[in-house]
Scaffold this active site. Structure first.
Site, mmCIF file in Angstrom:
data_model
loop_
_atom_site.group_PDB
_atom_site.id
_atom_site.type_symbol
_atom_site.label_atom_id
_atom_site.label_comp_id
_atom_site.label_asym_id
_atom_site.label_seq_id
_atom_site.Cartn_x
_atom_site.Cartn_y
_atom_site.Cartn_z
ATOM 1 N N GLU A 182 -29.775 -42.539 14.979
ATOM 2 C CA GLU A 182 -28.840 -42.135 13.928
ATOM 3 C C GLU A 182 -27.730 -42.957 13.994
ATOM 4 O O GLU A 182 -26.674 -42.279 14.347
ATOM 5 C CB GLU A 182 -28.596 -40.750 13.749
ATOM 6 C CG GLU A 182 -30.355 -39.710 13.738
ATOM 7 C CD GLU A 182 -30.079 -38.282 14.061
ATOM 8 O OE1 GLU A 182 -28.925 -37.839 14.310
ATOM 9 O OE2 GLU A 182 -31.137 -37.861 13.946
ATOM 10 N N GLU A 378 -25.565 -34.066 8.098
ATOM 11 C CA GLU A 378 -26.520 -34.985 8.018
ATOM 12 C C GLU A 378 -25.846 -36.099 7.148
ATOM 13 O O GLU A 378 -25.963 -35.902 5.953
ATOM 14 C CB GLU A 378 -27.975 -34.698 7.513
ATOM 15 C CG GLU A 378 -28.462 -33.415 8.614
ATOM 16 C CD GLU A 378 -29.132 -34.110 9.593
ATOM 17 O OE1 GLU A 378 -29.352 -35.338 9.596
ATOM 18 O OE2 GLU A 378 -29.463 -33.335 10.451
HETATM 19 ZN ZN LIG Z 1 -29.985 -35.864 14.296
#
Ligand SMILES: [Zn+2]
Ligand SMILES: *[C@@H]1O[C@H](CO)[C@@H](O)[C@H](O)[C@H]1NC(C)=O
Ligand SMILES: *[C@@H]1O[C@H](CO)[C@@H](O)[C@H](O)[C@H]1NC(C)=O
Length: 452
Positions: A182, A378
């Site tokens: 990420e 997120e």
């Molecule tokens: Zn994550």
């Protein structure tokens, strides 16, 4: 003679270095499936038994998208099976390697602050060097702390910032890079560090006021081994690099090992043998504990999906100050969307991504230290590029998320206060104890009524 050998050795070495190839995902297609009935969900849950599948978003609730890639050799077979099962399927990216190739990674040139920016991604060493130079520039206000070492012995770095003239109302901890692939997460945390240390000189009054309110700690890359591995070996790596490798964000001590995890070593969500089995999780826990008394905010950054996730990730119910958090989340959402119209969804993990998980860092912090404001982001995007977020989107993501930080971190109560004791949030263990007590009381009552 000596020269000849040196040159030959260098030549042979460079040949080996050059010939070393990182895992390539050419012709790996990114699919999005939409399960609309139980049979569909079962199909997706069975998928990894049948094929070499990598979930970008694992199956959860009905009508929640499932994003995944499948090995090119398996694709024909998979498409046939999906068709037989009446699965709703769309292709997001035909070849994910092409999108990964566009994620430029640049190097930082020492003492040249301009060479670090938010137009490309950076390796761990470059982020670290940039932080060292930042400390040299702001020695009175910024300090690097080594909070521990990763499984492969890399330094886990915390950045402490207390600005001159700071009110030091309470403490904020910002976590990034717990999941290796990420990449936008460490990128954003470095941006937030930069905005905080330069706040006194900036004409952004709103952020300047917030920056002067707290004692700050940033953990930009809490999984340095995994982050490096995702650069050099496997772009889709998620866990740490221990043997066996563990999902650090399943290794904390809240409902450990109960839901949304795997006990199979090769799984992407392997939670480890026991809570805090991993050096990274242990180092984080010790570090957080030392600052827990004054800790008011714990914010962690992941990608992707554009969600703001409120604890607790293992529950379907809304606990503690959920309603207040939801209200704050909605305000933050509104603020973020003002800049580029980026939409966020606010709620628990179950409400937003549609699946429950356990052993999550933020949940542990909230439960253990009664920290009032815990939120997991997120970041971008909502699935178009997923982990292959193009570099042109790094800066906009950072800018809009900083807008959100201003709203999130503007104090809403006069004095910092911890949450009260947990309301209904009872661990399994204390539930057993309380059930035993209830049983004993009932027996006594029964005896009293019976023999009175
Ligand atoms: Zn994550
Ligand atoms: C990817 O697929 C294309 C078209 O089917 C093919 O020509 C190419 O060789 C494949 N690439 C790899 C690396 O397998
Ligand atoms: C999923 O796997 C189970 C056990 O292997 C099997 O009984 C079931 O039919 C499978 N379901 C689907 C939809 O493929």
């Amino acid at each position: 003679m000596f020269k000849f050998w040196t040159v030959s050795v260098i030549f042979v070495f460079s040949y080996f270095i050059k010939s070393h190839e990182c895992m390539k995902y050419s012709n790996y297609t990114l699919y999005r499936g939409m399960p609309v009935n139980e049979k569909h969900l079962e199909f997706f849950r069975n998928l990894s038994d049948m094929y070499d599948v990598n979930f970008w978003t694992p199956p959860g609730n009905l009508n929640k998208p499932v994003d995944f890639t499948i090995k090119p050799e398996d694709q024909a077979g998979f498409l046939k099976k999906a068709d037989e099962n009446g699965i709703y399927l769309s292709t997001i990216m035909r070849d994910i390697q092409r999108a990964f190739d566009k994620q430029t990674v640049r190097s930082y040139i020492r003492r040249n602050m301009e060479s670090f920016n938010w137009q490309s991604y950076f390796r761990f060493k470059d982020i670290h060097n940039w932080l060292i130079d930042l400390q040299k520039m702001y020695p009175k206000e910024l300090q690097l702390i080594e909070i521990g070492k990763s499984a492969e012995g890399r330094k886990m770095i915390a950045v402490k910032i207390i600005l001159i003239g700071s009110k030091r109302r309470s403490t904020v901890i910002v976590e990034g890079g717990i999941h290796a692939r990420e990449w936008i997460s460490p990128a954003f945390v470095t941006f937030m560090i930069y905005k905080t240390i330069t706040a006194p000189k900036s004409n952004d009054k709103e952020w300047k006021a917030v920056a002067l309110t707290y004692e700050w700690y940033f953990l930009p890359v809490v999984n340095p081994d995994g982050y490096e591995y995702s650069h050099t070996e496997d772009r889709l790596w998620r866990k740490n690099r221990n043997d066996p490798s563990v999902d650090i964000n399943r290794n904390f001590d809240t409902a450990f090992g109960t839901i949304g995890v795997s006990f199979q070593h090769q799984s992407d969500t392997y939670c480890g043998k026991h809570a805090f089995s991993e050096p990274e999780a242990m180092a984080m826990a010790n570090f957080i504990k030392q600052r827990s008394k004054s800790l008011e905010y714990y914010i962690s950054f992941h990608s992707y999906g554009q969600y703001m996730i409120i604890p607790y990730a293992h529950l379907t119910t809304h606990e503690d100050n959920y309603d207040e958090m939801k209200e704050i989340g909605k305000q933050v959402e509104k603020k973020i969307s003002r800049r580029f119209n980026t939409k966020y969804l606010v709620g628990t993990a179950y409400d937003t991504v549609g699946y429950r998980t356990s052993g999550v860092s933020g949940c542990w912090v909230k439960k253990e230290f009664r920290v009032p404001y815990v939120l997991t982001f997120e970041l971008r995007d909502d699935g178009e590029s997923g982990f292959a977020l193009p570099p042109e989107q790094i800066l906009p993501t950072c800018q809009e998320t900083m807008d959100g930080m201003k709203t999130l971190l503007t104090p809403r109560v006069a004095r910092f206060q911890k949450l009260g004791p947990p309301d209904r949030l009872i661990d399994c263990q204390s539930r057993i104890v309380s059930n035993t007590i209830i049983t004993i009381c009932n027996m006594c009552l029964f005896l009293i009524v019976r023999f009175y």
